[in-house]
Structures are given as structure tokens and as C-alpha cells.
Scaffold this motif. Sequence first.
Motif, PDB file in Angstrom:
ATOM      1  N   ALA A  72       0.814  -1.219   0.000  1.00  0.00           N
ATOM      2  CA  ALA A  72       0.000   0.000   0.000  1.00  0.00           C
ATOM      3  C   ALA A  72       0.847   1.269   0.000  1.00  0.00           C
ATOM      4  O   ALA A  72       0.394   2.336  -0.410  1.00  0.00           O
ATOM      5  CB  ALA A  72      -0.922   0.000   1.219  1.00  0.00           C
ATOM      6  N   LEU A  73       2.077   1.156   0.441  1.00  0.00           N
ATOM      7  CA  LEU A  73       2.918   2.335   0.664  1.00  0.00           C
ATOM      8  C   LEU A  73       3.104   3.236  -0.569  1.00  0.00           C
ATOM      9  O   LEU A  73       2.998   4.458  -0.450  1.00  0.00           O
ATOM     10  CB  LEU A  73       4.274   1.894   1.221  1.00  0.00           C
ATOM     11  CG  LEU A  73       5.029   2.948   2.011  1.00  0.00           C
ATOM     12  CD1 LEU A  73       4.267   3.358   3.262  1.00  0.00           C
ATOM     13  CD2 LEU A  73       6.410   2.439   2.382  1.00  0.00           C
ATOM     14  N   PRO A  74       3.375   2.669  -1.761  1.00  0.00           N
ATOM     15  CA  PRO A  74       3.584   3.539  -2.918  1.00  0.00           C
ATOM     16  C   PRO A  74       2.363   4.411  -3.244  1.00  0.00           C
ATOM     17  O   PRO A  74       2.513   5.485  -3.820  1.00  0.00           O
ATOM     18  CB  PRO A  74       3.850   2.552  -4.066  1.00  0.00           C
ATOM     19  CG  PRO A  74       4.280   1.294  -3.402  1.00  0.00           C
ATOM     20  CD  PRO A  74       3.571   1.255  -2.077  1.00  0.00           C
ATOM     21  N   VAL A  75       1.171   3.949  -2.850  1.00  0.00           N
ATOM     22  CA  VAL A  75      -0.042   4.733  -3.093  1.00  0.00           C
ATOM     23  C   VAL A  75      -0.199   5.794  -2.003  1.00  0.00           C
ATOM     24  O   VAL A  75      -0.509   6.956  -2.264  1.00  0.00           O
ATOM     25  CB  VAL A  75      -1.282   3.800  -3.100  1.00  0.00           C
ATOM     26  CG1 VAL A  75      -2.543   4.598  -3.350  1.00  0.00           C
ATOM     27  CG2 VAL A  75      -1.097   2.684  -4.108  1.00  0.00           C
ATOM     28  N   VAL A  76       0.017   5.356  -0.760  1.00  0.00           N
ATOM     29  CA  VAL A  76      -0.226   6.229   0.392  1.00  0.00           C
ATOM     30  C   VAL A  76       0.887   7.268   0.561  1.00  0.00           C
ATOM     31  O   VAL A  76       0.633   8.443   0.833  1.00  0.00           O
ATOM     32  CB  VAL A  76      -0.332   5.356   1.671  1.00  0.00           C
ATOM     33  CG1 VAL A  76      -0.565   6.211   2.891  1.00  0.00           C
ATOM     34  CG2 VAL A  76      -1.461   4.341   1.522  1.00  0.00           C
ATOM     35  N   LEU A  77       2.115   6.817   0.396  1.00  0.00           N
ATOM     36  CA  LEU A  77       3.278   7.697   0.615  1.00  0.00           C
ATOM     37  C   LEU A  77       4.316   7.414  -0.468  1.00  0.00           C
ATOM     38  O   LEU A  77       5.327   6.761  -0.212  1.00  0.00           O
ATOM     39  CB  LEU A  77       3.909   7.395   1.982  1.00  0.00           C
ATOM     40  CG  LEU A  77       3.256   7.960   3.237  1.00  0.00           C
ATOM     41  CD1 LEU A  77       3.852   7.321   4.488  1.00  0.00           C
ATOM     42  CD2 LEU A  77       3.408   9.471   3.306  1.00  0.00           C
ATOM     43  N   PRO A  78       4.087   7.924  -1.673  1.00  0.00           N
ATOM     44  CA  PRO A  78       4.997   7.587  -2.775  1.00  0.00           C
ATOM     45  C   PRO A  78       6.443   7.938  -2.449  1.00  0.00           C
ATOM     46  O   PRO A  78       6.712   8.990  -1.872  1.00  0.00           O
ATOM     47  CB  PRO A  78       4.485   8.461  -3.936  1.00  0.00           C
ATOM     48  CG  PRO A  78       3.106   8.881  -3.551  1.00  0.00           C
ATOM     49  CD  PRO A  78       3.020   8.854  -2.055  1.00  0.00           C
ATOM     50  N   GLY A  79       7.333   7.022  -2.798  1.00  0.00           N
ATOM     51  CA  GLY A  79       8.762   7.280  -2.617  1.00  0.00           C
ATOM     52  C   GLY A  79       9.275   7.071  -1.208  1.00  0.00           C
ATOM     53  O   GLY A  79      10.456   7.253  -0.949  1.00  0.00           O
ATOM     54  N   GLN A  80       8.416   6.711  -0.285  1.00  0.00           N
ATOM     55  CA  GLN A  80       8.859   6.537   1.097  1.00  0.00           C
ATOM     56  C   GLN A  80       9.056   5.058   1.418  1.00  0.00           C
ATOM     57  O   GLN A  80       8.376   4.204   0.856  1.00  0.00           O
ATOM     58  CB  GLN A  80       7.812   7.100   2.059  1.00  0.00           C
ATOM     59  CG  GLN A  80       7.614   8.592   1.938  1.00  0.00           C
ATOM     60  CD  GLN A  80       8.816   9.381   2.428  1.00  0.00           C
ATOM     61  OE1 GLN A  80       9.327   9.122   3.503  1.00  0.00           O
ATOM     62  NE2 GLN A  80       9.273  10.322   1.619  1.00  0.00           N
ATOM     63  N   LEU A  81       9.995   4.781   2.336  1.00  0.00           N
ATOM     64  CA  LEU A  81      10.217   3.407   2.791  1.00  0.00           C
ATOM     65  C   LEU A  81      10.039   3.342   4.301  1.00  0.00           C
ATOM     66  O   LEU A  81      10.303   4.312   5.003  1.00  0.00           O
ATOM     67  CB  LEU A  81      11.646   2.959   2.465  1.00  0.00           C
ATOM     68  CG  LEU A  81      11.974   2.716   0.993  1.00  0.00           C
ATOM     69  CD1 LEU A  81      13.455   2.382   0.840  1.00  0.00           C
ATOM     70  CD2 LEU A  81      11.121   1.575   0.428  1.00  0.00           C
ATOM     71  N   LEU A  82       9.601   2.198   4.777  1.00  0.00           N
ATOM     72  CA  LEU A  82       9.534   1.977   6.216  1.00  0.00           C
ATOM     73  C   LEU A  82      10.765   1.196   6.646  1.00  0.00           C
ATOM     74  O   LEU A  82      11.363   0.472   5.853  1.00  0.00           O
ATOM     75  CB  LEU A  82       8.264   1.198   6.578  1.00  0.00           C
ATOM     76  CG  LEU A  82       6.957   1.840   6.128  1.00  0.00           C
ATOM     77  CD1 LEU A  82       5.774   0.997   6.570  1.00  0.00           C
ATOM     78  CD2 LEU A  82       6.835   3.266   6.649  1.00  0.00           C
ATOM     79  N   GLU A  83      11.144   1.355   7.909  1.00  0.00           N
ATOM     80  CA  GLU A  83      12.290   0.628   8.449  1.00  0.00           C
ATOM     81  C   GLU A  83      11.749  -0.353   9.493  1.00  0.00           C
ATOM     82  O   GLU A  83      10.987   0.044  10.371  1.00  0.00           O
ATOM     83  CB  GLU A  83      13.233   1.644   9.100  1.00  0.00           C
ATOM     84  CG  GLU A  83      14.512   1.065   9.630  1.00  0.00           C
ATOM     85  CD  GLU A  83      15.407   2.172  10.182  1.00  0.00           C
ATOM     86  OE1 GLU A  83      16.190   2.746   9.408  1.00  0.00           O
ATOM     87  OE2 GLU A  83      15.302   2.458  11.392  1.00  0.00           O
TER      88      GLU A  83
END
Length: 238
Positions: A72-83
Motif C-alpha cells: 500500500a505504501l507507494p499509493v499512500v506515501l509515494p517514494g517513502q520506505l519503512l524501516e
Amino acid sequence: MSAIPQNLQAVRDSIATAAQSALRDPQSVTLLAVSKTFGPDAVLEAALAGQRAFGENYLQEAIDKMDAANAALPVVLPGQLLEWHFIGPIQSNKTRAIAERFDWVHTIEREKIAQRLSEQRPPHLRPLQVCLQINISGEASKSGALPQDALMLARAIATMPRLTLRGLMAIPEASESLAQQRTSFRQLRELSEQLQSQGIELDTLSMGMSADMQAAIAEGATIVRVGSAIFGKRDYAK
Ligand SMILES: *Cc1c(COP(=O)(O)O)cnc(C)c1O
């Protein structure tokens, strides 16, 4: 409406307050959001509110959650990664998946587990960032290496090519007394200083949870691991 964004802000505020009263830079304390028992939606909500580092204790639960959150991350927060940080007990048959999926492991207490993690860390990933878990309060908690074994373990890990030893972690016995909390955290900091004086490079003290993060920050915590103060009470029955 979910309370996660407000809770997160309240936790950040108390980290800043605790750091300031210890004459420390609030930026020197990293908040690890412990999302165990909560689903990918809770992780994404916290991520939308600016949180990036998440801690998990149970491997299968973590993997399912990471897959869902990462999808879901690329839709919700494009370009961000979780650690992702592994903070639970490690069985030797789980090391491969941990080495493949996590950025950090806080709970190394045996050389054999460290060796397996190093061998199994995929070459295209940055070395796994690790902490030694230390049994500070003696009999109360059964996890963690004994303080007197820390130097030997740290030296062994320093030779492992796919691990980077960052510091020490502890889960001291719970106490209502601020003085008692500080005593345990101080013991971990002093052990870290002792190792550093013997030539071991360390920059991380992973200590403090929802109930005792102020004491941990006063004693030098650089990572606080906070679950219920952000996500609410855990329901293990689910
Ligand atoms: C669950 C857990 C936490 C978070 O505890 P809270 O009291 O909910 O903040 C922190 N560290 C470890 C190792 C945990 O297992």
C-alpha cells in the motif's frame, strides 16, 4: 476516528520534554513504534503521521504485515520506505527470514544466532544493524546475555561481515519507581561505556517503553521502543 496521530504526537512531545530535561538533543532519541498485534492499517496510519521505524516481535505476523503495508505504501506515501526492527526472541529456524526481511535486530543474545544472521543476510542488502540484548535485572527476565558475556559476544559479532553491531538493548524488570527504572537503564549505559573503553564501537542504547521511556531517556536511550502509548492496549486474543 483513530487516536494514532494524536498519540504519536503526545509521545514525540514527551520524548522532547524528557530529552530537554536531561540536557539532550531531542533528535538524538529515535522513536521505534512497536506495532505487534496491530494490523497494517495501524502501521500505515502512523506512517502517514510521519513515523518510519516499526518494531515487531512475532515473525509470521510481521511478514504478513510488512507485505500488506509495503504493497500500500507507494499509493499512500509515494517514494517513502519503512524501516523494520525485529525485537522479539529469535529461534534458530527463523533466522533466514529475519535476515532477509528486517533492517535491524535488537535481540541478539547468542553467538550462534548472530552467525546465522550474518551468513543468511542477502548480499544486496546493507548489513543487518544489530544490538545485543542484555539481561540487566538478573533473574526477573530470562532473555538476554549476561553482562559479563557481552564483551566476548561483541568481539565475535565484530568479525561477522554481514552484521553491524550498533549497541545494547534491555527490557528491565517493570517497576513503578523512577529511581529503580533509572538504576536498570544506568547499568546498561555503564556496560556500553565499559565496552567502548575496550575498543568496541557502539552508538545505540535501545531502552525504554511506554511506561518507562522518561527514565530511559534520562539515562541516555537513543532508541525508545513504544507500543501501547501509540497504538493503544494490545489484545492478544485476536
Ligand atoms: C511490546 C514491546 C515493547 C512495547 O511495549 P509498550 O509497553 O507497549 O510500549 C517494547 N519492546 C519490546 C521488546 C516489546 O516486546
